[in-house]
Design a protein around this motif. Structure first.
Motif, PDB file in Angstrom:
ATOM      1  N   VAL A  24       0.840  -1.199   0.000  1.00 40.96           N
ATOM      2  CA  VAL A  24       0.000   0.000   0.000  1.00 40.96           C
ATOM      3  C   VAL A  24       0.878   1.253   0.000  1.00 40.96           C
ATOM      4  CG1 VAL A  24      -1.705   1.320   1.307  1.00 40.96           C
ATOM      5  CG2 VAL A  24      -1.939  -1.170   1.107  1.00 40.96           C
ATOM      6  N   ILE A  25       1.928   1.240   0.788  1.00 47.11           N
ATOM      7  CA  ILE A  25       2.840   2.390   0.847  1.00 47.11           C
ATOM      8  C   ILE A  25       3.441   2.667  -0.525  1.00 47.11           C
ATOM      9  CG2 ILE A  25       5.078   3.146   1.767  1.00 47.11           C
ATOM     10  CD1 ILE A  25       4.232   1.686   4.404  1.00 47.11           C
ATOM     11  N   ARG A  26       3.724   1.619  -1.282  1.00 50.76           N
ATOM     12  CA  ARG A  26       4.291   1.800  -2.621  1.00 50.76           C
ATOM     13  C   ARG A  26       3.344   2.599  -3.524  1.00 50.76           C
ATOM     14  NH1 ARG A  26       5.265  -3.246  -3.579  1.00 50.76           N
ATOM     15  NH2 ARG A  26       3.500  -3.734  -4.944  1.00 50.76           N
ATOM     16  N   THR A  27       2.052   2.265  -3.506  1.00 52.54           N
ATOM     17  CA  THR A  27       1.095   3.005  -4.332  1.00 52.54           C
ATOM     18  C   THR A  27       0.896   4.426  -3.809  1.00 52.54           C
ATOM     19  OG1 THR A  27      -0.096   1.093  -5.194  1.00 52.54           O
ATOM     20  CG2 THR A  27      -1.349   3.122  -4.983  1.00 52.54           C
ATOM     21  N   LEU A  28       0.871   4.603  -2.479  1.00 48.82           N
ATOM     22  CA  LEU A  28       0.752   5.957  -1.927  1.00 48.82           C
ATOM     23  C   LEU A  28       1.902   6.847  -2.415  1.00 48.82           C
ATOM     24  CD1 LEU A  28      -0.314   5.138   1.749  1.00 48.82           C
ATOM     25  CD2 LEU A  28      -1.756   6.116  -0.056  1.00 48.82           C
ATOM     26  N   ARG A  29       3.085   6.273  -2.460  1.00 50.81           N
ATOM     27  CA  ARG A  29       4.245   7.046  -2.940  1.00 50.81           C
ATOM     28  C   ARG A  29       4.052   7.421  -4.411  1.00 50.81           C
ATOM     29  NH1 ARG A  29       7.891   3.484  -2.018  1.00 50.81           N
ATOM     30  NH2 ARG A  29       8.174   4.106   0.148  1.00 50.81           N
ATOM     31  N   THR A  30       3.535   6.484  -5.211  1.00 49.42           N
ATOM     32  CA  THR A  30       3.294   6.752  -6.629  1.00 49.42           C
ATOM     33  C   THR A  30       2.284   7.884  -6.813  1.00 49.42           C
ATOM     34  OG1 THR A  30       3.754   4.445  -7.204  1.00 49.42           O
ATOM     35  CG2 THR A  30       2.498   5.731  -8.797  1.00 49.42           C
ATOM     36  N   LEU A  31       1.282   7.943  -5.941  1.00 48.24           N
ATOM     37  CA  LEU A  31       0.245   8.963  -6.030  1.00 48.24           C
ATOM     38  C   LEU A  31       0.648  10.280  -5.371  1.00 48.24           C
ATOM     39  CD1 LEU A  31      -2.911   6.768  -5.246  1.00 48.24           C
ATOM     40  CD2 LEU A  31      -2.157   7.607  -7.482  1.00 48.24           C
ATOM     41  N   GLY A  32       1.829  10.315  -4.756  1.00 56.38           N
ATOM     42  CA  GLY A  32       2.294  11.537  -4.107  1.00 56.38           C
ATOM     43  C   GLY A  32       1.628  11.798  -2.776  1.00 56.38           C
ATOM     44  N   ILE A  33       1.154  10.758  -2.110  1.00 53.67           N
ATOM     45  CA  ILE A  33       0.473  10.881  -0.822  1.00 53.67           C
ATOM     46  C   ILE A  33       1.425  10.471   0.296  1.00 53.67           C
ATOM     47  CG2 ILE A  33      -1.459  10.055   0.575  1.00 53.67           C
ATOM     48  CD1 ILE A  33      -2.972   9.541  -2.035  1.00 53.67           C
ATOM     49  N   ARG A  34       1.486  11.282   1.348  1.00 55.95           N
ATOM     50  CA  ARG A  34       2.341  10.956   2.490  1.00 55.95           C
ATOM     51  C   ARG A  34       1.778   9.726   3.209  1.00 55.95           C
ATOM     52  NH1 ARG A  34       3.512  14.633   7.837  1.00 55.95           N
ATOM     53  NH2 ARG A  34       1.244  14.405   7.981  1.00 55.95           N
ATOM     54  N   SER A  35       2.638   8.780   3.537  1.00 56.30           N
ATOM     55  CA  SER A  35       2.210   7.534   4.174  1.00 56.30           C
ATOM     56  C   SER A  35       2.621   7.496   5.639  1.00 56.30           C
ATOM     57  CB  SER A  35       2.809   6.322   3.458  1.00 56.30           C
ATOM     58  OG  SER A  35       4.223   6.378   3.479  1.00 56.30           O
ATOM     59  N   VAL A  36       1.744   6.928   6.463  1.00 51.81           N
ATOM     60  CA  VAL A  36       2.015   6.743   7.891  1.00 51.81           C
ATOM     61  C   VAL A  36       1.927   5.261   8.204  1.00 51.81           C
ATOM     62  CG1 VAL A  36       1.302   7.277  10.250  1.00 51.81           C
ATOM     63  CG2 VAL A  36       1.039   9.002   8.439  1.00 51.81           C
ATOM     64  N   ALA A  37       2.993   4.703   8.743  1.00 57.03           N
ATOM     65  CA  ALA A  37       2.991   3.312   9.190  1.00 57.03           C
ATOM     66  C   ALA A  37       2.705   3.259  10.683  1.00 57.03           C
ATOM     67  CB  ALA A  37       4.342   2.659   8.907  1.00 57.03           C
ATOM     68  N   VAL A  38       2.143   2.152  11.119  1.00 55.99           N
ATOM     69  CA  VAL A  38       1.967   1.896  12.546  1.00 55.99           C
ATOM     70  C   VAL A  38       2.665   0.580  12.858  1.00 55.99           C
ATOM     71  CG1 VAL A  38      -0.158   3.206  12.826  1.00 55.99           C
ATOM     72  CG2 VAL A  38      -0.289   0.814  12.097  1.00 55.99           C
ATOM     73  N   TYR A  39       3.086   0.427  14.118  1.00 58.45           N
ATOM     74  CA  TYR A  39       3.835  -0.781  14.448  1.00 58.45           C
ATOM     75  C   TYR A  39       3.695  -1.113  15.928  1.00 58.45           C
ATOM     76  CZ  TYR A  39       7.403   2.464  16.245  1.00 58.45           C
ATOM     77  OH  TYR A  39       8.068   3.442  16.928  1.00 58.45           O
ATOM     78  N   SER A  40       3.907  -2.380  16.223  1.00 59.77           N
ATOM     79  CA  SER A  40       3.984  -2.862  17.605  1.00 59.77           C
ATOM     80  C   SER A  40       5.448  -2.941  18.003  1.00 59.77           C
ATOM     81  CB  SER A  40       3.339  -4.241  17.719  1.00 59.77           C
ATOM     82  OG  SER A  40       4.161  -5.210  17.087  1.00 59.77           O
ATOM     83  N   ASP A  41       5.689  -3.266  19.246  1.00 55.95           N
ATOM     84  CA  ASP A  41       7.077  -3.381  19.715  1.00 55.95           C
ATOM     85  C   ASP A  41       7.841  -4.454  18.942  1.00 55.95           C
ATOM     86  OD1 ASP A  41       6.636  -1.395  21.533  1.00 55.95           O
ATOM     87  OD2 ASP A  41       6.304  -2.731  23.237  1.00 55.95           O
ATOM     88  N   ASP A  42       7.167  -5.540  18.556  1.00 55.76           N
ATOM     89  CA  ASP A  42       7.836  -6.595  17.798  1.00 55.76           C
ATOM     90  C   ASP A  42       8.226  -6.131  16.399  1.00 55.76           C
ATOM     91  OD1 ASP A  42       7.887  -8.498  19.752  1.00 55.76           O
ATOM     92  OD2 ASP A  42       6.714  -9.988  18.656  1.00 55.76           O
ATOM     93  N   ASP A  43       7.557  -5.108  15.888  1.00 55.35           N
ATOM     94  CA  ASP A  43       7.774  -4.665  14.512  1.00 55.35           C
ATOM     95  C   ASP A  43       8.536  -3.349  14.407  1.00 55.35           C
ATOM     96  OD1 ASP A  43       6.627  -6.768  13.152  1.00 55.35           O
ATOM     97  OD2 ASP A  43       4.633  -5.868  13.045  1.00 55.35           O
ATOM     98  N   ALA A  44       9.219  -2.957  15.463  1.00 52.59           N
ATOM     99  CA  ALA A  44       9.908  -1.663  15.444  1.00 52.59           C
ATOM    100  C   ALA A  44      10.916  -1.562  14.297  1.00 52.59           C
ATOM    101  CB  ALA A  44      10.607  -1.416  16.784  1.00 52.59           C
ATOM    102  N   GLY A  45      11.532  -2.682  13.922  1.00 50.14           N
ATOM    103  CA  GLY A  45      12.504  -2.660  12.833  1.00 50.14           C
ATOM    104  C   GLY A  45      11.969  -3.217  11.535  1.00 50.14           C
ATOM    105  N   ALA A  46      10.642  -3.304  11.391  1.00 52.16           N
ATOM    106  CA  ALA A  46      10.031  -3.929  10.224  1.00 52.16           C
ATOM    107  C   ALA A  46      10.202  -3.079   8.969  1.00 52.16           C
ATOM    108  CB  ALA A  46       8.550  -4.191  10.486  1.00 52.16           C
TER     109      ALA A  46
END
Length: 709
Positions: A24-46
């Motif tokens: 999803v982030i890849r398409t947001l970048r293509t459309l020029g839209i700023r992307s926000v990711a969310v993560y848990s402690d297990d995914d801090a380096g994801a």
């Protein structure tokens, strides 16, 4: 301002993780839209955290405290100024309460309206609803509030075999096939437990199990202006435990007339609930009657297998979702949809197919992903990425397009041959074996094919050159005090040997190693080594071989074994002592894991098998993976028969039931909610003293000793 001029969003939060968040982030970048990711402690380096423009921590590893927390996601939206949320699939993607909460906060949900989510999210209501709009459904009983007694009573009228389905479910979770009436009560209990855990709703219904079924699903798109189109169908019949493994588009089963009819039925189902956005309508089609189809459910979200549709239609489904949510009409009409060529997708999971597909975990020590003409990879993998048991085990998807089905299958096999993930057990070898199956090649598919074929699959076992490479890598680690290897610890810890390694890694007396090779059924490989890593004599079984390890560069090592040079990519886990090797023959890569057993592990195995003869069942029940105990079926001290269920462990959204390996008395102390480690002893069986083999006191003491190990 016309709908065509309506602006897209400035900032979109992706309420998901893994490969779908990256996609999803890849398409947001293509459309020029700023992307926000969310993560848990297990995914801090994801990977999705690294690729997004912004990232917000949601909470601890458990999904209910992070990815499933509506309050945490809303707070992340407010703190980042996100105007819309893309939910991906899984987690909150089909949660009507979440969509309503976003609407109340003035944030756009990139998905269907709450009414659509609510109606289609309840499988019972959805089935009854579409039936009323002329869509054919599978015979069964689907009513709200059915308890076990009513389901058992109704089953005879539905007819066996029967399929139990959670009303709020998806992805095959909680579904149970029942062949005979006496198995129904226990299956209902399991289905309710899994449904409650996965969806927070244990409502069940029954359907007749269709013989030789094929799983055909239709991709639809609908906008707020009343336009509804379908983008052809996907064949998703290759499944294991109701989870899709390989998907393709289009299906070889359907002729053009049936394709038009099933597509129109899918559009009618969407129209009946005023659907908007991307969705999938799933049908069962009997292989014996391909012109007949039955509605199963509607997935009110993007599907895992959406890339195959994108590759044969050229439509970016995520971009269409975003445009629709922003008020734009569809950018094409039904007559504009053309299916070109064929596409096939394979899901790469963190699992060990040779050990009944048990989930695996670890860290990515070395990574190679394929590329080339007609190849697409949607992946969450990164070198060094830690893969835990907290979430779904899917790591990546490899998709291949070709001008026809044969070309697409050939490209996919080549792409999988060029895929290597060292440090984590994956199903890549299994996927290639499945693609080579004659029925798969011929398009003779059904949802039970994998279960029928699995017992006959022959997984590759480690060969002497690979065993020698791991042994020589161990010697090299002994010689390098800066390697971080556990064998260089100051406490004198060694594997099986006398610790006679010298500064240059040479051994004056043979160094004895014990390798466990999971793909060969758990059998140990006994190895003795003398010499140095560069020049050694290695005894494997009864045969001695000359061997030497060459210089390593860019992760590659060369091994001269019996006068033949072998080349590998290698990685070592310094904490566990696991050696991961990938090598090639005729251009085909394989991945194999060899694990060195410590003295304590060997002693543990010896104690567990003490007192039993060759061929007798192992009295110790171990956890096949790290996870959580979700059910305990017996009490400490109960007498059970071989095969009786003892307890269930859940990991990576999969529940594994462990059964008694023999008749005897159970010794256990676990309760639901307890966390367990891989290979941890969960229960011990001792022979029933009624048989006169041992006094009861000795049974109890022996069981207690095993439990403490």
């Amino acid at each position: 301002m016309t709908p065509f001029d309506a602006p897209l969003f400035d900032t979109v939060l992706v309420a998901n993780r893994g490969e779908i968040a990256c996609r999803v982030i890849r398409t947001l970048r293509t459309l020029g839209i700023r992307s926000v990711a969310v993560y848990s402690d297990d995914d801090a380096g994801a990977r999705h955290v690294r690729e997004a423009d912004l990232a917000v921590r949601l909470g601890p590893a458990p999904a209910r405290q992070s990815y499933l927390s509506v309050d945490a996601v809303l707070a992340a939206c407010r703190s980042t100024g996100a105007q819309a949320v893309h939910p991906g699939y899984g987690f909150l993607s089909e949660n009507a309460d979440f969509a309503a909460a976003l609407a109340d906060a003035g944030i756009t949900f990139i998905g269907p309206p709450v009414r659509s989510l609510d109606l289609m999210g309840d499988k019972i209501r959805a089935k009854n609803h579409v039936q009323a709009h002329g869509v054919p459904v599978v015979p069964g009983i689907a009513e709200p509030g059915l308890d076990d007694a009513r389901l058992v009573a109704a089953a005879a009228g539905v007819g066996y075999p029967i399929l139990i389905k959670p009303s709020a479910g998806g992805g095959g979770k909680g579904m149970q096939a029942v062949q005979v009436p006496e198995d129904l009560p226990a299956a209902l209990q399991t289905a309710r437990r899994v449904a409650a855990s996965a969806f927070g709703d244990d409502t069940l219904f029954l359907e007749r199990l269709v013989s030789s079924p094929r799983h055909i699903e239709v991709q639809i798109l609908a906008d707020i202006h009343g336009n509804v189109v379908h983008l052809g169908e996907r064949e998703c019949s290759l499944q294991r435990r109701h989870q899709k493994v390989i998907e393709e588009a289009p299906s070889v089963l359907l002729d053009p007339a049936t394709r038009e009819r099933i597509g129109e039925a899918a559009c009618n189902a969407a129209r009946s609930v005023d659907y908007t956005g991307a969705g999938t309508v799933e049908f069962l089609v009997s292989d014996a009657a391909p012109d007949e189809f039955f509605f199963m459910e509607m997935n009110t979200r993007l599907q895992v297998e959406h890339p195959v549709t994108e590759m044969v239609t050229g439509v970016d489904l995520v971009a269409e979702q975003i445009r629709i949510a922003a008020g734009h009409p569809l950018s094409f009409k039904q007559e504009d949809v053309t299916l070109t060529g064929h596409a096939v997708e394979a899901r790469i999971y963190a699992e060990d197919p040779a050990q009944d597909f048990l989930p695996t975990s670890g860290s990515v020590q070395w990574l190679q992903e394929p590329a080339g003409e007609g190849i697409r990879v949607d992946s969450s993998l990164l070198p060094g990425l830690a893969v835990s048991s907290s979430y779904d085990p899917m790591l990546a998807k490899v998709i291949a397009w070709g001008p026809d089905r044969a070309a697409a299958l050939a490209r996919l096999d080549t792409a999988l041959a060029g895929t290597a993930v060292l440090g984590i057990g994956t199903n890549v070898e299994y996927l290639r074996l499945l693609l080579a199956d004659p029925d798969v090649r011929a398009g003779r598919l059904d949802t039970t094919l994998i279960e029928r074929r699995l017992p006959g699959l022959s997984f590759r076992t480690p060969q002497p050159p690979e065993i020698a490479a791991a042994a020589l890598l161990h010697l090299q680690a002994l010689a390098d005090p800066e390697s971080g290897s556990p064998w260089r610890r100051a406490d004198g810890w060694r594997i099986g040997g006398s610790g006679a390694g010298t500064r240059d890694g040479s051994t004056g007396t043979p160094l004895h190693l014990v390798f466990a090779a999971p793909a060969s059924g758990g059998g140990d490989v006994e190895v003795s080594v003398t010499g140095t890593a560069a020049q050694a004599r290695i005894r494997i079984g009864e045969t001695e071989h000359p061997a030497g390890l060459g210089a390593a560069a860019d992760g590659r090592v060369s091994v001269l074994f019996d006068g033949v040079l072998h080349s590998f990519t290698a990685a070592v886990e310094p904490v566990t002592g696991a050696f991961w090797l990938a090598g090639g023959s005729a251009g085909a890569l394989f991945t194999v894991r060899l694990r060195l057993r410590s003295r304590s592990e060997q002693l543990d195995r010896q104690l567990a098998s003490a007192g039993r003869g060759a061929g007798d069942a192992d009295p110790v029940v171990r956890s096949p993976m790290p996870g959580t105990v979700v059910a305990v079926a017996v009490e400490d001290g109960d007498r059970v028969l071989a095969g009786a269920p003892l307890l269930s462990v859940e990991a990576m959204k999969m529940e594994h039931q462990l059964r008694a390996p023999m008749d005897g008395i159970v010794s256990l102390s676990l309760r639901p909610g307890d966390l367990v480690k891989a290979d941890q002893i969960l229960a011990t069986l001792t022979p029933d003293p009624v048989s006169g083999t041992l006094p009861i006191e000795q049974h109890q003491n022996q069981g207690a000793d095993h439990a403490r190990l």
